[in-house]
Design a protein around this motif. Structure first.
Motif, PDB file in Angstrom:
ATOM      1  N   ARG A  75     -24.264 -10.925  13.870  1.00 30.40           N
ATOM      2  CA  ARG A  75     -22.901 -11.112  14.364  1.00 30.40           C
ATOM      3  C   ARG A  75     -21.927 -10.818  13.227  1.00 30.40           C
ATOM      4  O   ARG A  75     -22.296 -10.897  12.062  1.00 30.40           O
ATOM      5  N   THR A  76     -20.706 -10.523  13.580  1.00 28.12           N
ATOM      6  CA  THR A  76     -19.646 -10.317  12.601  1.00 28.12           C
ATOM      7  C   THR A  76     -18.630 -11.431  12.761  1.00 28.12           C
ATOM      8  O   THR A  76     -18.191 -11.708  13.887  1.00 28.12           O
ATOM      9  N   VAL A  77     -18.286 -12.087  11.655  1.00 29.56           N
ATOM     10  CA  VAL A  77     -17.281 -13.148  11.691  1.00 29.56           C
ATOM     11  C   VAL A  77     -16.221 -12.858  10.641  1.00 29.56           C
ATOM     12  O   VAL A  77     -16.511 -12.283   9.588  1.00 29.56           O
ATOM     13  N   GLU A  78     -14.999 -13.249  10.935  1.00 25.08           N
ATOM     14  CA  GLU A  78     -13.904 -13.093   9.979  1.00 25.08           C
ATOM     15  C   GLU A  78     -14.073 -14.085   8.836  1.00 25.08           C
ATOM     16  O   GLU A  78     -14.455 -15.242   9.060  1.00 25.08           O
ATOM     17  N   GLY A  79     -13.796 -13.653   7.622  1.00 25.26           N
ATOM     18  CA  GLY A  79     -13.836 -14.544   6.469  1.00 25.26           C
ATOM     19  C   GLY A  79     -15.251 -14.980   6.125  1.00 25.26           C
ATOM     20  O   GLY A  79     -16.217 -14.280   6.366  1.00 25.26           O
ATOM     21  N   VAL A  80     -15.329 -16.171   5.541  1.00 26.33           N
ATOM     22  CA  VAL A  80     -16.612 -16.748   5.127  1.00 26.33           C
ATOM     23  C   VAL A  80     -17.012 -17.801   6.153  1.00 26.33           C
ATOM     24  O   VAL A  80     -16.210 -18.674   6.477  1.00 26.33           O
ATOM     25  N   PRO A  81     -18.244 -17.751   6.662  1.00 27.23           N
ATOM     26  CA  PRO A  81     -18.660 -18.747   7.659  1.00 27.23           C
ATOM     27  C   PRO A  81     -18.642 -20.159   7.068  1.00 27.23           C
ATOM     28  O   PRO A  81     -18.873 -20.351   5.874  1.00 27.23           O
ATOM     29  N   GLU A  82     -18.371 -21.127   7.916  1.00 26.99           N
ATOM     30  CA  GLU A  82     -18.354 -22.520   7.471  1.00 26.99           C
ATOM     31  C   GLU A  82     -19.743 -22.976   7.053  1.00 26.99           C
ATOM     32  O   GLU A  82     -19.896 -23.703   6.089  1.00 26.99           O
ATOM     33  N   ARG A  83     -20.735 -22.559   7.778  1.00 25.87           N
ATOM     34  CA  ARG A  83     -22.119 -22.971   7.485  1.00 25.87           C
ATOM     35  C   ARG A  83     -22.771 -21.912   6.605  1.00 25.87           C
ATOM     36  O   ARG A  83     -22.792 -20.734   6.952  1.00 25.87           O
ATOM     37  N   ARG A  84     -23.298 -22.330   5.472  1.00 24.15           N
ATOM     38  CA  ARG A  84     -23.916 -21.410   4.537  1.00 24.15           C
ATOM     39  C   ARG A  84     -25.321 -21.030   4.996  1.00 24.15           C
ATOM     40  O   ARG A  84     -26.117 -21.880   5.389  1.00 24.15           O
ATOM     41  N   ALA A  85     -25.636 -19.760   4.918  1.00 21.55           N
ATOM     42  CA  ALA A  85     -26.965 -19.269   5.273  1.00 21.55           C
ATOM     43  C   ALA A  85     -27.952 -19.585   4.153  1.00 21.55           C
ATOM     44  O   ALA A  85     -27.568 -19.815   3.010  1.00 21.55           O
ATOM     45  N   GLU A  86     -29.237 -19.573   4.506  1.00 18.01           N
ATOM     46  CA  GLU A  86     -30.273 -19.828   3.495  1.00 18.01           C
ATOM     47  C   GLU A  86     -30.308 -18.724   2.449  1.00 18.01           C
ATOM     48  O   GLU A  86     -30.614 -18.972   1.282  1.00 18.01           O
ATOM     49  N   ILE A  87     -29.998 -17.499   2.865  1.00 18.88           N
ATOM     50  CA  ILE A  87     -29.822 -16.390   1.931  1.00 18.88           C
ATOM     51  C   ILE A  87     -28.409 -15.870   2.155  1.00 18.88           C
ATOM     52  O   ILE A  87     -28.107 -15.319   3.216  1.00 18.88           O
ATOM     53  N   ALA A  88     -27.553 -16.096   1.178  1.00 20.41           N
ATOM     54  CA  ALA A  88     -26.149 -15.685   1.297  1.00 20.41           C
ATOM     55  C   ALA A  88     -25.848 -14.630   0.241  1.00 20.41           C
ATOM     56  O   ALA A  88     -25.994 -14.872  -0.961  1.00 20.41           O
ATOM     57  N   LEU A  89     -25.450 -13.454   0.695  1.00 24.98           N
ATOM     58  CA  LEU A  89     -25.098 -12.350  -0.189  1.00 24.98           C
ATOM     59  C   LEU A  89     -23.589 -12.160  -0.160  1.00 24.98           C
ATOM     60  O   LEU A  89     -22.949 -12.385   0.871  1.00 24.98           O
ATOM     61  N   GLU A  90     -23.040 -11.712  -1.272  1.00 26.38           N
ATOM     62  CA  GLU A  90     -21.612 -11.400  -1.338  1.00 26.38           C
ATOM     63  C   GLU A  90     -21.442 -10.150  -2.187  1.00 26.38           C
ATOM     64  O   GLU A  90     -21.965 -10.073  -3.303  1.00 26.38           O
ATOM     65  N   MET A  91     -20.742  -9.158  -1.629  1.00 24.94           N
ATOM     66  CA  MET A  91     -20.538  -7.877  -2.309  1.00 24.94           C
ATOM     67  C   MET A  91     -19.455  -7.098  -1.579  1.00 24.94           C
ATOM     68  O   MET A  91     -18.954  -7.549  -0.550  1.00 24.94           O
ATOM     69  N   THR A  92     -19.127  -5.931  -2.096  1.00 26.13           N
ATOM     70  CA  THR A  92     -18.207  -5.049  -1.378  1.00 26.13           C
ATOM     71  C   THR A  92     -19.009  -4.227  -0.369  1.00 26.13           C
ATOM     72  O   THR A  92     -20.230  -4.084  -0.498  1.00 26.13           O
ATOM     73  N   GLY A  93     -18.307  -3.676   0.594  1.00 24.00           N
ATOM     74  CA  GLY A  93     -18.956  -2.813   1.567  1.00 24.00           C
ATOM     75  C   GLY A  93     -19.558  -1.584   0.915  1.00 24.00           C
ATOM     76  O   GLY A  93     -20.656  -1.138   1.283  1.00 24.00           O
ATOM     77  N   ASP A  94     -18.848  -1.013  -0.069  1.00 25.40           N
ATOM     78  CA  ASP A  94     -19.369   0.155  -0.773  1.00 25.40           C
ATOM     79  C   ASP A  94     -20.687  -0.155  -1.474  1.00 25.40           C
ATOM     80  O   ASP A  94     -21.610   0.661  -1.471  1.00 25.40           O
ATOM     81  N   ASP A  95     -20.786  -1.344  -2.078  1.00 21.47           N
ATOM     82  CA  ASP A  95     -22.019  -1.710  -2.763  1.00 21.47           C
ATOM     83  C   ASP A  95     -23.159  -1.931  -1.773  1.00 21.47           C
ATOM     84  O   ASP A  95     -24.309  -1.570  -2.052  1.00 21.47           O
ATOM     85  N   LEU A  96     -22.880  -2.499  -0.614  1.00 19.04           N
ATOM     86  CA  LEU A  96     -23.908  -2.663   0.412  1.00 19.04           C
ATOM     87  C   LEU A  96     -24.458  -1.304   0.821  1.00 19.04           C
ATOM     88  O   LEU A  96     -25.679  -1.095   0.843  1.00 19.04           O
ATOM     89  N   VAL A  97     -23.575  -0.378   1.131  1.00 20.36           N
ATOM     90  CA  VAL A  97     -23.997   0.960   1.554  1.00 20.36           C
ATOM     91  C   VAL A  97     -24.783   1.643   0.433  1.00 20.36           C
ATOM     92  O   VAL A  97     -25.833   2.236   0.667  1.00 20.36           O
ATOM     93  N   ALA A  98     -24.299   1.541  -0.806  1.00 23.32           N
ATOM     94  CA  ALA A  98     -24.976   2.180  -1.939  1.00 23.32           C
ATOM     95  C   ALA A  98     -26.368   1.588  -2.175  1.00 23.32           C
ATOM     96  O   ALA A  98     -27.311   2.328  -2.482  1.00 23.32           O
ATOM     97  N   MET A  99     -26.520   0.277  -2.018  1.00 25.43           N
ATOM     98  CA  MET A  99     -27.835  -0.335  -2.198  1.00 25.43           C
ATOM     99  C   MET A  99     -28.811   0.130  -1.133  1.00 25.43           C
ATOM    100  O   MET A  99     -29.949   0.477  -1.437  1.00 25.43           O
TER     101      MET A  99
END
Length: 115
Positions: A59-83
Motif C-alpha cells: 500500500r502507499t501512505v502519505e508521510g510516515v506510518p504511525e505504526r513502525r514496520a519490523e523492517i523499516a527502510l528510509e531513502m530517496t526514490g532515486d536511491d531505491l530505483v538505483a539499488m
C-alpha cells in the motif's frame, strides 16, 4: 527525481527478485516481516508484508506510518530505483547513510544478501 510509479515498479521488481532468488538466497527471503519503505523526497511510504519470499499487500501512505514496520527502510526514490537496478550497492548506501534501516541485525544481514 524518481516518480511514484518508478518507485512502485522498483518495489515490484524487488518482489520478483525475491521470488526468483537462488535457493541459498531464497532462505534469506523466507522472512515473515512487515516492511515499510519511506521515500523522503516524495513524502510517502510503501508498506507491505514480506512473506514466503514475496512482497505482499503493498500500500502507499502519505508521510510516515504511525505504526513502525519490523523492517523499516528510509531513502530517496532515486536511491531505491538505483539499488534495485544494481547501480547502487546496498552496503555502500547503508554505510554512507543514504539508506536508513530500522530492523534487527539478523534481518539487516538477510536483506543485504537480497539487494
Amino acid at each position: 527525481m524518481a516518480t511514484i510509479e518508478e518507485c512502485r515498479d522498483a518495489l515490484d521488481r524487488l518482489a520478483e527478485n525475491l521470488a526468483q532468488a537462488r535457493p541459498e538466497l531464497r532462505r534469506a527471503a523466507v522472512l515473515d516481516r512487515s516492511l515499510s519503505c519511506h521515500l523522503t523526497d516524495l513524502g510517502l511510504t510503501f508498506t507491505g508484508h514480506l512473506r514466503e519470499g514475496h512482497l505482499k499487500e503493498v500500500r502507499t501512505v502519505e508521510g510516515v506510518p504511525e505504526r513502525r514496520a519490523e523492517i523499516a527502510l528510509e531513502m530517496t526514490g532515486d536511491d531505491l530505483v538505483a539499488m534495485v537496478d544494481g547501480r547502487l550497492p546496498f552496503a555502500r548506501a547503508w554505510a554512507s547513510g543514504r539508506v536508513r534501516i530500522r530492523a534487527s541485525m539478523l534481518d539487516v544481514l538477510r536483506l543485504r544478501s537480497l539487494l
